[in-house]
Design a protein around this motif. Sequence first.
Motif, PDB file in Angstrom:
ATOM      1  N   ARG A  46       3.600   5.860  -5.813  1.00  0.00           N
ATOM      2  CA  ARG A  46       3.768   5.720  -7.250  1.00  0.00           C
ATOM      3  C   ARG A  46       3.096   6.872  -7.966  1.00  0.00           C
ATOM      4  O   ARG A  46       2.002   7.305  -7.574  1.00  0.00           O
ATOM      5  CB  ARG A  46       3.125   4.417  -7.717  1.00  0.00           C
ATOM      6  CG  ARG A  46       4.100   3.535  -8.446  1.00  0.00           C
ATOM      7  CD  ARG A  46       3.451   2.298  -8.936  1.00  0.00           C
ATOM      8  NE  ARG A  46       2.709   1.639  -7.857  1.00  0.00           N
ATOM      9  CZ  ARG A  46       1.962   0.603  -8.016  1.00  0.00           C
ATOM     10  NH1 ARG A  46       1.817   0.079  -9.204  1.00  0.00           N
ATOM     11  NH2 ARG A  46       1.313   0.052  -7.025  1.00  0.00           N
ATOM     12  N   ALA A  66       2.286   1.677  -3.435  1.00  0.00           N
ATOM     13  CA  ALA A  66       1.270   2.127  -4.380  1.00  0.00           C
ATOM     14  C   ALA A  66       0.929   3.607  -4.152  1.00  0.00           C
ATOM     15  O   ALA A  66       0.625   4.345  -5.091  1.00  0.00           O
ATOM     16  CB  ALA A  66       0.011   1.284  -4.245  1.00  0.00           C
ATOM     17  N   ARG A 124       0.826  -1.210   0.000  1.00  0.00           N
ATOM     18  CA  ARG A 124       0.000   0.000   0.000  1.00  0.00           C
ATOM     19  C   ARG A 124       0.855   1.252   0.000  1.00  0.00           C
ATOM     20  O   ARG A 124       0.558   2.226  -0.693  1.00  0.00           O
ATOM     21  CB  ARG A 124      -0.931   0.010   1.213  1.00  0.00           C
ATOM     22  CG  ARG A 124      -2.055  -1.003   1.060  1.00  0.00           C
ATOM     23  CD  ARG A 124      -3.080  -0.842   2.107  1.00  0.00           C
ATOM     24  NE  ARG A 124      -3.810   0.397   1.865  1.00  0.00           N
ATOM     25  CZ  ARG A 124      -4.556   1.007   2.769  1.00  0.00           C
ATOM     26  NH1 ARG A 124      -4.673   0.499   3.967  1.00  0.00           N
ATOM     27  NH2 ARG A 124      -5.202   2.106   2.487  1.00  0.00           N
TER      28      ARG A 124
END
Length: 173
Positions: free
Chosen positions: A168, A165, A162
């Motif tokens: 990103r 992500a 998580r």
Amino acid sequence: MPRLPRFLRTPSAPRARRVPRPRRLPLGSPLRLLLLACSFALAGYAGVRLFAGDWRGVALWFVGAALLHDLVLLPLYAAADRAVLRAAGRAGRRPWVAYVRIPAALSGLLLLVWFPLIAGQVDRRRYLLATGLPPDGFLARWLLITAVLFGGSALVLVLRLRRAAKHRPPAVH
């Protein structure tokens, strides 16, 4: 820069002679040596006490444990590790293997250390007299600890995924 021959060099201040340093033995600090000597003394004392009662039984146990580990257990967990690596590699998740290896190794170590109690292969009366505790429940506790280890590892993996992500950049549409 190449060195000039001696006859072409200008006289300068005399060179300081290199005094060879005495060779030091790679033994470490005195504290380390003291701790090492104490650990050898403790291991020697434990060995003398261990072999004083039934030295044949202890030697047989050591040889049997070494053979069992090297000839049976090592190929089994090496094959299991290879299978996990292969499956993770096919799925493109090879970095996730550590999240399986670590709890499996800890759980296996606990099983190895406490196997007689987990398997129920202990004299109940003798264990109760020696510890004051009943030998029941070790299998359930080991399974619970194993579940917590794998659950904690999965939780750490999910949190790291998580976080990765979140950092990103957004995909270009």
